[in-house]
Design a protein around this motif. Structure first.
Motif, PDB file in Angstrom:
ATOM      1  N   ARG A  34       0.846  -1.197   0.000  1.00  0.00           N
ATOM      2  CA  ARG A  34       0.000   0.000   0.000  1.00  0.00           C
ATOM      3  C   ARG A  34       0.885   1.252   0.000  1.00  0.00           C
ATOM      4  NH1 ARG A  34      -3.800  -1.509   4.082  1.00  0.00           N
ATOM      5  NH2 ARG A  34      -2.299  -0.734   5.576  1.00  0.00           N
ATOM      6  N   SER A  35       1.909   1.223   0.812  1.00  0.00           N
ATOM      7  CA  SER A  35       2.801   2.364   0.954  1.00  0.00           C
ATOM      8  C   SER A  35       3.579   2.656  -0.336  1.00  0.00           C
ATOM      9  CB  SER A  35       3.745   2.081   2.127  1.00  0.00           C
ATOM     10  OG  SER A  35       4.826   2.952   2.102  1.00  0.00           O
ATOM     11  N   ARG A  38       1.172   4.008  -3.084  1.00  0.00           N
ATOM     12  CA  ARG A  38       0.797   5.401  -2.831  1.00  0.00           C
ATOM     13  C   ARG A  38       1.988   6.331  -3.125  1.00  0.00           C
ATOM     14  NH1 ARG A  38      -2.306   4.979   1.969  1.00  0.00           N
ATOM     15  NH2 ARG A  38      -4.311   5.247   0.991  1.00  0.00           N
ATOM     16  N   GLY A  42       2.210   9.162  -6.052  1.00  0.00           N
ATOM     17  CA  GLY A  42       2.506  10.545  -5.678  1.00  0.00           C
ATOM     18  C   GLY A  42       3.610  11.125  -6.555  1.00  0.00           C
ATOM     19  N   ASP A  47      -1.922  11.462  -7.377  1.00  0.00           N
ATOM     20  CA  ASP A  47      -2.472  11.333  -6.030  1.00  0.00           C
ATOM     21  C   ASP A  47      -3.979  11.103  -6.041  1.00  0.00           C
ATOM     22  OD1 ASP A  47      -0.075  11.936  -4.373  1.00  0.00           O
ATOM     23  OD2 ASP A  47      -0.166  13.785  -5.525  1.00  0.00           O
ATOM     24  N   GLY A  50      -4.493   7.612  -5.880  1.00  0.00           N
ATOM     25  CA  GLY A  50      -3.632   6.928  -4.906  1.00  0.00           C
ATOM     26  C   GLY A  50      -4.400   6.125  -3.870  1.00  0.00           C
ATOM     27  N   ASP A  51      -5.447   6.733  -3.315  1.00  0.00           N
ATOM     28  CA  ASP A  51      -6.189   6.047  -2.256  1.00  0.00           C
ATOM     29  C   ASP A  51      -6.882   4.798  -2.767  1.00  0.00           C
ATOM     30  OD1 ASP A  51      -5.382   7.887  -0.403  1.00  0.00           O
ATOM     31  OD2 ASP A  51      -7.269   9.012  -0.385  1.00  0.00           O
ATOM     32  N   ALA A  54      -4.326   2.102  -3.755  1.00  0.00           N
ATOM     33  CA  ALA A  54      -3.731   1.484  -2.565  1.00  0.00           C
ATOM     34  C   ALA A  54      -4.730   0.546  -1.885  1.00  0.00           C
ATOM     35  CB  ALA A  54      -3.253   2.557  -1.591  1.00  0.00           C
TER      36      ALA A  54
END
Length: 143
Positions: A34-35, A38, A42, A47, A50-51, A54
């Motif tokens: 997930r990290s 994201r 970015g 972005d 991104g959510d 992820a």
């Protein structure tokens, strides 16, 4: 970036962008995947997706972890400028069986991953690989 972040296979620029990682089938793979997803989106100034990217990646990696003992691959591909604005996301694992979409009952703890992917992604599917399978989905990118 510690070794737990998985092994970065390569990030290339040229015709579009591609980033891929391989994670061991360990519990922290979900958080790490997930990290990095994201973080990469970015850097690509995406972005806005991104959510959701992820979230869907963590659902698919969680599915893979539930069944697989081998490495789990995650790959992001952004088409070249001018291509239909699509982000392709792939999650691979060593199990040949395709995931089954099932209807989760309200009190089920799991089983919503593919429902979530199907409702949030523009398109999604699975394909067999040399060793295992890949579940992929596309997200439309803002113009």
């Amino acid at each position: 970036m510690g070794s737990s972040a998985g092994e970065v296979i390569g990030v290339s620029d040229g015709e579009g962008d591609c980033a891929e990682w391989v994670f061991p089938a360990a519990p922290d793979a979900v958080r790490t995947a997930r990290s990095v997803v994201r973080g990469t989106l970015g850097e690509w100034r995406l972005d806005s997706v991104g959510d959701i990217a992820a979230l869907l990646v963590s659902e698919l990696v969680t599915n893979a972890l539930r069944h697989a003992t081998g490495p789990i691959g995650v790959r992001l591909v952004r088409g070249p400028a001018g291509a239909a604005g699509v982000l392709l996301v792939e999650v691979s694992d060593p199990l040949p069986d395709p995931p089954r979409e099932r209807v989760a009952r309200p009190d089920d703890e799991d089983g919503r991953g593919l429902q979530l992917v199907a409702s949030a992604a523009r398109r999604w599917g699975t394909r067999p690989g040399e060793a295992g399978k890949t579940v992929w989905f596309e997200l439309a990118l803002p113009r």
